[in-house]
Design a protein around this motif. Structure first.
Motif, mmCIF file in Angstrom:
data_model
loop_
_atom_site.group_PDB
_atom_site.id
_atom_site.type_symbol
_atom_site.label_atom_id
_atom_site.label_comp_id
_atom_site.label_asym_id
_atom_site.label_seq_id
_atom_site.Cartn_x
_atom_site.Cartn_y
_atom_site.Cartn_z
ATOM 1 N N HIS A 126 0.879 -6.150 -0.875
ATOM 2 C CA HIS A 126 0.107 -5.007 -0.739
ATOM 3 C C HIS A 126 -0.086 -4.858 0.708
ATOM 4 O O HIS A 126 -0.044 -5.790 1.492
ATOM 5 N N HIS B 175 3.201 0.690 -3.883
ATOM 6 C CA HIS B 175 2.689 -0.333 -4.993
ATOM 7 C C HIS B 175 0.941 -0.186 -4.635
ATOM 8 O O HIS B 175 0.118 -0.016 -5.607
ATOM 9 N N CYS C 76 -2.686 -9.266 -9.909
ATOM 10 C CA CYS C 76 -1.257 -8.699 -9.280
ATOM 11 C C CYS C 76 -0.755 -9.751 -8.412
ATOM 12 O O CYS C 76 -1.362 -10.446 -7.824
ATOM 13 N N HIS D 38 -2.234 0.985 -7.127
ATOM 14 C CA HIS D 38 -3.476 0.355 -7.534
ATOM 15 C C HIS D 38 -4.504 1.441 -7.308
ATOM 16 O O HIS D 38 -5.527 1.582 -8.208
#
Ligand SMILES: [Zn+2]
Length: 417
Positions: A209, A108, A205, A112
Protein backbone atom coordinates in the motif's frame (compact mmCIF):
# COMPACT_ATOMS: atom_id res chain seq x y z
CA UNK A 1 1.61 -29.91 0.21
CA UNK A 2 4.54 -27.69 -0.59
CA UNK A 3 7.10 -28.51 -3.24
CA UNK A 4 9.73 -27.07 -0.87
CA UNK A 5 11.64 -28.97 1.88
CA UNK A 6 10.15 -28.54 5.40
CA UNK A 7 13.49 -27.28 6.71
CA UNK A 8 13.35 -24.15 4.54
CA UNK A 9 12.54 -21.05 6.68
CA UNK A 10 9.89 -18.47 5.73
CA UNK A 11 11.12 -15.68 3.44
CA UNK A 12 11.58 -12.24 5.03
CA UNK A 13 9.05 -9.96 3.35
CA UNK A 14 10.93 -6.77 2.51
CA UNK A 15 7.82 -5.56 0.63
CA UNK A 16 6.03 -5.44 4.01
CA UNK A 17 8.90 -3.71 5.84
CA UNK A 18 9.17 -1.08 3.10
CA UNK A 19 6.81 -1.29 0.10
CA UNK A 20 8.80 1.54 -1.57
CA UNK A 21 12.01 -0.47 -1.68
CA UNK A 22 12.78 -1.42 -5.28
CA UNK A 23 16.17 -3.23 -5.04
CA UNK A 24 17.79 -5.63 -2.59
CA UNK A 25 20.46 -8.29 -2.16
CA UNK A 26 19.64 -11.71 -0.71
CA UNK A 27 21.09 -15.15 -0.15
CA UNK A 28 20.01 -18.08 -2.30
CA UNK A 29 18.55 -20.76 0.02
CA UNK A 30 17.08 -23.23 -2.45
CA UNK A 31 16.94 -23.89 -6.18
CA UNK A 32 14.29 -25.99 -7.93
CA UNK A 33 12.82 -26.69 -11.35
CA UNK A 34 9.18 -27.50 -12.15
CA UNK A 35 8.05 -28.40 -15.68
CA UNK A 36 11.30 -26.99 -17.06
CA UNK A 37 10.86 -23.65 -15.25
CA UNK A 38 13.69 -22.76 -12.84
CA UNK A 39 12.75 -21.34 -9.44
CA UNK A 40 14.68 -19.94 -6.53
CA UNK A 41 13.94 -19.26 -2.83
CA UNK A 42 15.87 -16.43 -1.13
CA UNK A 43 16.25 -15.51 2.55
CA UNK A 44 14.45 -12.19 1.84
CA UNK A 45 12.72 -10.45 -1.06
CA UNK A 46 11.00 -7.32 -2.39
CA UNK A 47 9.00 -9.44 -4.85
CA UNK A 48 5.32 -9.59 -3.89
CA UNK A 49 3.77 -13.01 -4.63
CA UNK A 50 0.27 -13.17 -6.16
CA UNK A 51 -2.39 -12.95 -3.45
CA UNK A 52 -5.28 -11.00 -1.96
CA UNK A 53 -6.38 -9.74 -5.36
CA UNK A 54 -3.00 -8.11 -6.11
CA UNK A 55 -0.88 -9.61 -8.94
CA UNK A 56 2.72 -10.73 -8.35
CA UNK A 57 5.64 -8.46 -9.12
CA UNK A 58 7.94 -8.87 -12.07
CA UNK A 59 11.55 -7.74 -12.36
CA UNK A 60 14.98 -9.39 -12.38
CA UNK A 61 17.28 -11.46 -10.16
CA UNK A 62 20.98 -11.25 -11.15
CA UNK A 63 19.75 -9.77 -14.43
CA UNK A 64 17.48 -12.77 -15.19
CA UNK A 65 13.80 -11.90 -15.68
CA UNK A 66 11.44 -12.98 -12.87
CA UNK A 67 8.24 -14.09 -14.64
CA UNK A 68 6.15 -15.32 -11.70
CA UNK A 69 6.26 -15.19 -7.90
CA UNK A 70 4.33 -17.60 -5.65
CA UNK A 71 4.11 -18.11 -1.91
CA UNK A 72 3.25 -21.23 0.09
CA UNK A 73 1.36 -21.76 3.38
CA UNK A 74 4.63 -21.72 5.35
CA UNK A 75 5.51 -18.24 4.06
CA UNK A 76 8.26 -19.31 1.62
CA UNK A 77 8.36 -17.32 -1.62
CA UNK A 78 9.44 -18.86 -4.94
CA UNK A 79 10.79 -16.62 -7.71
CA UNK A 80 10.18 -18.27 -11.09
CA UNK A 81 12.84 -17.32 -13.62
CA UNK A 82 13.15 -17.21 -17.39
CA UNK A 83 16.54 -19.00 -17.11
CA UNK A 84 18.43 -20.71 -14.25
CA UNK A 85 20.61 -18.60 -11.94
CA UNK A 86 24.35 -19.19 -12.28
CA UNK A 87 25.69 -21.56 -9.55
CA UNK A 88 27.90 -18.84 -8.02
CA UNK A 89 27.78 -16.61 -6.08
CA UNK A 90 25.11 -17.41 -3.49
CA UNK A 91 24.25 -13.75 -3.04
CA UNK A 92 22.04 -12.15 -5.73
CA UNK A 93 20.87 -8.67 -6.52
CA UNK A 94 17.15 -8.25 -7.19
CA UNK A 95 15.15 -5.41 -8.69
CA UNK A 96 11.40 -5.15 -9.09
CA UNK A 97 9.54 -3.41 -11.94
CA UNK A 98 8.80 -0.33 -9.83
CA UNK A 99 6.41 1.65 -12.12
CA UNK A 100 4.22 -1.44 -12.38
CA UNK A 101 4.32 -2.07 -8.61
CA UNK A 102 3.62 1.59 -7.79
CA UNK A 103 0.59 1.44 -10.12
CA UNK A 104 -0.67 -1.65 -8.22
CA UNK A 105 -0.12 0.19 -4.91
CA UNK A 106 -2.20 3.12 -6.19
CA UNK A 107 -5.01 0.86 -7.40
CA UNK A 108 -4.92 -1.34 -4.28
CA UNK A 109 -4.86 1.58 -1.81
CA UNK A 110 -7.60 3.22 -3.89
CA UNK A 111 -9.61 0.03 -3.50
CA UNK A 112 -9.34 0.14 0.33
CA UNK A 113 -10.58 3.74 0.29
CA UNK A 114 -13.37 3.12 -2.24
CA UNK A 115 -14.57 0.05 -0.30
CA UNK A 116 -14.57 2.13 2.91
CA UNK A 117 -16.59 4.83 1.11
CA UNK A 118 -19.23 2.38 -0.18
CA UNK A 119 -19.47 0.93 3.35
CA UNK A 120 -19.68 4.33 5.05
CA UNK A 121 -22.05 6.10 2.64
CA UNK A 122 -24.22 3.28 1.25
CA UNK A 123 -23.70 0.41 3.76
CA UNK A 124 -22.52 -1.74 0.87
CA UNK A 125 -19.75 -4.22 1.80
CA UNK A 126 -17.11 -5.18 -0.77
CA UNK A 127 -17.40 -8.88 -1.62
CA UNK A 128 -14.81 -9.11 -4.39
CA UNK A 129 -11.68 -7.32 -5.65
CA UNK A 130 -9.82 -7.89 -8.94
CA UNK A 131 -6.69 -6.11 -10.06
CA UNK A 132 -4.74 -6.70 -13.25
CA UNK A 133 -2.49 -4.74 -15.58
CA UNK A 134 -5.50 -3.29 -17.40
CA UNK A 135 -8.53 -3.52 -15.12
CA UNK A 136 -9.47 -2.93 -11.48
CA UNK A 137 -12.89 -3.70 -10.02
CA UNK A 138 -14.76 -4.34 -6.78
CA UNK A 139 -17.99 -6.31 -6.41
CA UNK A 140 -20.90 -5.15 -4.25
CA UNK A 141 -24.14 -6.90 -3.35
CA UNK A 142 -27.32 -5.51 -4.91
CA UNK A 143 -28.08 -3.44 -8.02
CA UNK A 144 -25.90 -0.51 -9.22
CA UNK A 145 -26.32 2.66 -7.10
CA UNK A 146 -27.79 5.69 -8.89
CA UNK A 147 -25.67 8.71 -9.93
CA UNK A 148 -26.50 10.69 -6.79
CA UNK A 149 -25.45 7.82 -4.49
CA UNK A 150 -22.26 7.25 -6.52
CA UNK A 151 -21.45 10.98 -6.20
CA UNK A 152 -21.71 10.75 -2.39
CA UNK A 153 -19.28 7.81 -2.43
CA UNK A 154 -16.79 9.73 -4.59
CA UNK A 155 -17.09 12.83 -2.36
CA UNK A 156 -16.00 10.66 0.57
CA UNK A 157 -13.06 9.35 -1.48
CA UNK A 158 -11.90 12.78 -2.70
CA UNK A 159 -12.13 14.26 0.82
CA UNK A 160 -9.93 11.46 2.19
CA UNK A 161 -7.42 11.96 -0.66
CA UNK A 162 -7.25 15.71 0.09
CA UNK A 163 -6.67 14.98 3.79
CA UNK A 164 -3.54 12.90 2.96
CA UNK A 165 -4.42 10.38 5.65
CA UNK A 166 -1.56 8.03 6.59
CA UNK A 167 -1.96 4.39 5.58
CA UNK A 168 -0.39 2.15 8.21
CA UNK A 169 0.12 -1.62 8.22
CA UNK A 170 0.59 -3.45 11.56
CA UNK A 171 0.61 -7.06 12.73
CA UNK A 172 -1.92 -7.59 15.53
CA UNK A 173 -2.47 -10.71 17.67
CA UNK A 174 -5.73 -12.35 16.54
CA UNK A 175 -7.60 -11.53 19.79
CA UNK A 176 -6.64 -7.85 19.38
CA UNK A 177 -7.46 -7.78 15.65
CA UNK A 178 -11.02 -9.04 16.09
CA UNK A 179 -11.78 -6.04 18.31
CA UNK A 180 -10.91 -3.65 15.45
CA UNK A 181 -13.76 -2.49 13.15
CA UNK A 182 -12.47 -4.69 10.30
CA UNK A 183 -14.57 -4.56 7.14
CA UNK A 184 -14.24 -8.37 6.84
CA UNK A 185 -13.41 -10.93 9.56
CA UNK A 186 -9.75 -12.10 9.36
CA UNK A 187 -9.12 -15.41 7.61
CA UNK A 188 -5.90 -16.42 9.41
CA UNK A 189 -5.21 -18.26 12.69
CA UNK A 190 -2.09 -16.38 13.76
CA UNK A 191 -1.28 -12.66 13.91
CA UNK A 192 -3.36 -10.52 11.56
CA UNK A 193 -1.85 -7.85 9.34
CA UNK A 194 -4.22 -4.90 9.51
CA UNK A 195 -3.97 -2.04 7.04
CA UNK A 196 -5.47 1.16 8.44
CA UNK A 197 -6.39 4.30 6.58
CA UNK A 198 -5.95 6.42 9.67
CA UNK A 199 -9.26 6.84 11.45
CA UNK A 200 -11.29 5.71 8.43
CA UNK A 201 -10.82 2.07 7.57
CA UNK A 202 -9.31 -1.15 8.96
CA UNK A 203 -8.74 -4.13 6.67
CA UNK A 204 -6.96 -7.43 7.12
CA UNK A 205 -4.64 -7.42 4.09
CA UNK A 206 -1.30 -8.80 3.00
CA UNK A 207 -0.81 -6.52 0.00
CA UNK A 208 1.40 -3.50 -0.64
CA UNK A 209 0.00 0.00 0.00
CA UNK A 210 0.90 3.66 -0.31
CA UNK A 211 2.17 5.81 2.60
CA UNK A 212 -0.89 8.01 2.57
CA UNK A 213 -4.11 8.63 0.67
CA UNK A 214 -2.74 11.71 -1.14
CA UNK A 215 -0.60 9.40 -3.31
CA UNK A 216 -3.80 7.87 -4.71
CA UNK A 217 -4.00 11.22 -6.53
CA UNK A 218 -7.39 10.80 -8.13
CA UNK A 219 -10.01 8.08 -8.23
CA UNK A 220 -12.84 7.73 -10.74
CA UNK A 221 -15.58 5.18 -11.29
CA UNK A 222 -15.71 4.43 -15.02
CA UNK A 223 -18.57 1.92 -15.13
CA UNK A 224 -21.02 0.07 -12.89
CA UNK A 225 -22.10 -3.22 -14.33
CA UNK A 226 -24.98 -5.33 -13.04
CA UNK A 227 -23.98 -9.00 -12.68
CA UNK A 228 -26.93 -11.09 -11.47
CA UNK A 229 -27.78 -9.77 -8.00
CA UNK A 230 -24.40 -8.03 -7.70
CA UNK A 231 -22.71 -4.92 -9.08
CA UNK A 232 -19.20 -4.80 -10.50
CA UNK A 233 -17.69 -1.34 -10.03
CA UNK A 234 -14.90 -0.52 -12.50
CA UNK A 235 -12.63 2.24 -11.24
CA UNK A 236 -9.23 3.81 -11.86
CA UNK A 237 -6.81 5.43 -9.44
CA UNK A 238 -3.60 7.48 -9.70
CA UNK A 239 -1.75 7.33 -13.01
CA UNK A 240 -4.43 5.15 -14.59
CA UNK A 241 -7.09 7.77 -13.79
CA UNK A 242 -4.86 10.51 -15.23
CA UNK A 243 -4.16 8.59 -18.46
CA UNK A 244 -7.84 7.74 -18.81
CA UNK A 245 -8.70 11.42 -18.36
CA UNK A 246 -6.31 12.42 -21.16
CA UNK A 247 -7.75 9.74 -23.45
CA UNK A 248 -11.29 10.98 -22.80
CA UNK A 249 -10.21 14.56 -23.54
CA UNK A 250 -8.65 13.42 -26.82
CA UNK A 251 -11.80 11.52 -27.84
CA UNK A 252 -14.28 14.23 -26.88
CA UNK A 253 -12.11 16.90 -28.57
CA UNK A 254 -12.22 14.88 -31.79
CA UNK A 255 -16.00 14.39 -31.49
CA UNK A 256 -16.77 18.04 -30.72
CA UNK A 257 -14.56 19.12 -33.64
CA UNK A 258 -16.16 16.66 -36.08
CA UNK A 259 -19.67 17.67 -35.02
CA UNK A 260 -18.76 21.37 -34.64
CA UNK A 261 -20.30 21.54 -31.19
CA UNK A 262 -19.30 22.04 -27.55
CA UNK A 263 -18.69 19.25 -25.03
CA UNK A 264 -21.96 19.93 -23.21
CA UNK A 265 -23.98 19.86 -26.44
CA UNK A 266 -22.39 16.61 -27.65
CA UNK A 267 -25.22 14.27 -26.56
CA UNK A 268 -27.88 16.50 -28.19
CA UNK A 269 -25.78 16.80 -31.38
CA UNK A 270 -25.47 13.01 -31.60
CA UNK A 271 -29.21 12.63 -30.98
CA UNK A 272 -29.92 15.04 -33.86
CA UNK A 273 -27.54 13.08 -36.09
CA UNK A 274 -29.23 9.77 -35.21
CA UNK A 275 -32.65 11.29 -35.96
CA UNK A 276 -31.38 12.51 -39.34
CA UNK A 277 -29.96 9.07 -40.17
CA UNK A 278 -33.33 7.48 -39.34
CA UNK A 279 -35.17 9.97 -41.56
CA UNK A 280 -32.71 9.44 -44.41
CA UNK A 281 -33.03 5.68 -44.13
CA UNK A 282 -36.80 5.98 -44.31
CA UNK A 283 -36.56 8.23 -47.38
CA UNK A 284 -34.15 5.82 -49.07
CA UNK A 285 -36.51 2.90 -48.36
CA UNK A 286 -39.44 4.79 -49.87
CA UNK A 287 -37.44 5.90 -52.93
CA UNK A 288 -36.14 2.40 -53.50
CA UNK A 289 -39.67 1.01 -53.34
CA UNK A 290 -40.87 3.56 -55.93
CA UNK A 291 -37.94 2.69 -58.21
CA UNK A 292 -38.53 -1.04 -57.79
CA UNK A 293 -42.19 -0.52 -58.67
CA UNK A 294 -41.26 1.48 -61.81
CA UNK A 295 -38.75 -1.19 -62.86
CA UNK A 296 -41.33 -3.95 -62.29
CA UNK A 297 -43.85 -2.06 -64.44
CA UNK A 298 -41.24 -1.53 -67.20
CA UNK A 299 -40.31 -5.26 -67.18
CA UNK A 300 -44.00 -6.28 -67.31
CA UNK A 301 -44.71 -3.87 -70.19
CA UNK A 302 -41.81 -5.30 -72.21
CA UNK A 303 -42.58 -8.95 -71.35
CA UNK A 304 -44.11 -11.36 -73.88
CA UNK A 305 -47.80 -11.84 -73.23
CA UNK A 306 -48.96 -15.41 -73.59
CA UNK A 307 -52.06 -17.21 -72.44
CA UNK A 308 -53.17 -14.13 -70.50
CA UNK A 309 -49.90 -14.04 -68.54
CA UNK A 310 -46.94 -11.62 -68.74
CA UNK A 311 -43.79 -13.73 -68.61
CA UNK A 312 -40.92 -11.61 -67.27
CA UNK A 313 -37.37 -12.81 -67.86
CA UNK A 314 -34.53 -10.70 -66.47
CA UNK A 315 -30.92 -11.09 -65.41
CA UNK A 316 -29.96 -8.45 -62.86
CA UNK A 317 -26.89 -6.28 -63.43
CA UNK A 318 -24.43 -5.62 -60.61
CA UNK A 319 -25.43 -1.98 -60.18
CA UNK A 320 -29.22 -2.34 -59.96
CA UNK A 321 -30.68 -0.51 -56.96
CA UNK A 322 -32.97 -3.32 -55.85
CA UNK A 323 -32.24 -6.86 -54.81
CA UNK A 324 -33.74 -9.90 -56.53
CA UNK A 325 -36.12 -10.70 -53.67
CA UNK A 326 -37.75 -7.27 -53.50
CA UNK A 327 -38.00 -7.07 -57.31
CA UNK A 328 -39.76 -10.43 -57.63
CA UNK A 329 -42.13 -9.61 -54.77
CA UNK A 330 -42.99 -6.35 -56.53
CA UNK A 331 -43.45 -8.15 -59.88
CA UNK A 332 -45.85 -10.79 -58.56
CA UNK A 333 -47.82 -8.21 -56.59
CA UNK A 334 -49.25 -7.28 -60.03
CA UNK A 335 -51.86 -9.70 -61.38
CA UNK A 336 -51.18 -12.30 -64.11
CA UNK A 337 -47.40 -12.26 -63.95
CA UNK A 338 -44.86 -15.08 -64.03
CA UNK A 339 -41.35 -13.78 -63.36
CA UNK A 340 -38.01 -15.52 -63.75
CA UNK A 341 -34.93 -13.68 -62.46
CA UNK A 342 -31.25 -14.52 -62.25
CA UNK A 343 -28.09 -12.88 -60.96
CA UNK A 344 -24.35 -13.45 -60.68
CA UNK A 345 -22.97 -12.12 -57.40
CA UNK A 346 -19.42 -12.81 -56.29
CA UNK A 347 -19.27 -15.79 -58.66
CA UNK A 348 -22.56 -17.21 -57.32
CA UNK A 349 -25.33 -17.96 -59.84
CA UNK A 350 -28.69 -17.35 -58.13
CA UNK A 351 -32.19 -17.67 -59.54
CA UNK A 352 -35.67 -16.89 -58.31
CA UNK A 353 -39.06 -17.52 -59.90
CA UNK A 354 -42.57 -16.59 -58.86
CA UNK A 355 -46.13 -16.08 -60.00
CA UNK A 356 -49.04 -13.78 -59.17
CA UNK A 357 -51.74 -15.12 -56.91
CA UNK A 358 -54.19 -15.57 -59.82
CA UNK A 359 -51.84 -17.72 -61.96
CA UNK A 360 -52.75 -21.41 -61.51
CA UNK A 361 -49.26 -22.89 -61.42
CA UNK A 362 -47.51 -24.84 -58.66
CA UNK A 363 -43.94 -23.59 -58.61
CA UNK A 364 -42.87 -26.62 -56.54
CA UNK A 365 -43.66 -28.87 -59.54
CA UNK A 366 -41.39 -26.64 -61.65
CA UNK A 367 -38.68 -26.87 -59.03
CA UNK A 368 -38.80 -30.67 -59.04
CA UNK A 369 -38.46 -30.77 -62.81
CA UNK A 370 -35.67 -28.18 -62.75
CA UNK A 371 -33.64 -30.26 -60.31
CA UNK A 372 -34.21 -33.37 -62.40
CA UNK A 373 -33.08 -31.67 -65.63
CA UNK A 374 -29.95 -29.84 -64.37
CA UNK A 375 -27.32 -31.40 -62.16
CA UNK A 376 -26.13 -28.96 -59.49
CA UNK A 377 -29.26 -26.79 -59.49
CA UNK A 378 -30.54 -26.52 -55.93
CA UNK A 379 -33.37 -24.63 -54.32
CA UNK A 380 -36.54 -24.52 -52.28
CA UNK A 381 -39.64 -22.44 -51.79
CA UNK A 382 -43.42 -22.53 -51.86
CA UNK A 383 -46.25 -22.96 -54.38
CA UNK A 384 -45.90 -19.36 -55.56
CA UNK A 385 -42.17 -18.58 -55.13
CA UNK A 386 -39.06 -20.72 -55.57
CA UNK A 387 -35.38 -19.79 -55.45
CA UNK A 388 -31.97 -21.39 -55.47
CA UNK A 389 -28.51 -21.58 -57.02
CA UNK A 390 -26.95 -22.99 -60.17
CA UNK A 391 -23.38 -24.28 -60.58
CA UNK A 392 -22.44 -21.70 -63.26
CA UNK A 393 -23.81 -18.92 -65.50
CA UNK A 394 -24.46 -21.26 -68.45
CA UNK A 395 -26.59 -23.62 -66.35
CA UNK A 396 -28.30 -20.60 -64.77
CA UNK A 397 -29.54 -19.25 -68.14
CA UNK A 398 -30.63 -22.72 -69.25
CA UNK A 399 -32.56 -23.18 -65.98
CA UNK A 400 -34.18 -19.74 -66.37
CA UNK A 401 -35.26 -20.60 -69.91
CA UNK A 402 -36.84 -23.84 -68.71
CA UNK A 403 -38.73 -21.93 -65.99
CA UNK A 404 -39.88 -19.47 -68.66
CA UNK A 405 -41.04 -22.36 -70.87
CA UNK A 406 -43.25 -23.68 -68.06
CA UNK A 407 -45.10 -20.35 -68.15
CA UNK A 408 -45.43 -20.41 -71.98
CA UNK A 409 -46.94 -23.91 -71.71
CA UNK A 410 -49.70 -22.73 -69.36
CA UNK A 411 -53.20 -23.49 -70.65
CA UNK A 412 -55.18 -20.33 -71.47
CA UNK A 413 -56.84 -20.32 -68.08
CA UNK A 414 -56.56 -16.64 -67.48
CA UNK A 415 -57.28 -15.35 -70.96
CA UNK A 416 -60.95 -16.25 -70.51
CA UNK A 417 -61.37 -13.61 -67.79
ZN1 LIG B 1 -4.72 -4.13 0.84
Amino acid sequence: MSILPDSLPPTTKLYWQDPYRTAFTARVLHRLEVDGRPGVVLNRTCFYPAGGGQPHDIGALAGIPVVDVTGDEAGRIIHWLQAPLPDEPDEVHGEIDWPRRFDFMQQHSGQHLLSAAFQDRLYRPTIGFHLSDNSVTIDLPGPPPDDEAAARVLDFVQAAIAEARPIIARLHPLEEAIRLPLRKPPQVDGPVRVVEIQGLDWSACGGTHLRNTAEIGHLVITRMERRGDQTRVHFLAGGRAARDHLERIRITRELTSRLSTSLGDLPAAIQRMQDQVKQSQKAVRQARELLTRAEAQRLIAEAPHTGGVDVVYHILEQDELWDMESLIKMLISFPSVVAVLGSMEAGRARWIAGRSENVPMNMLDNLAELKETFAGVQGGGSRDLIQGVAPDFDTLTKALHLLQAFAFDLPDLISEE
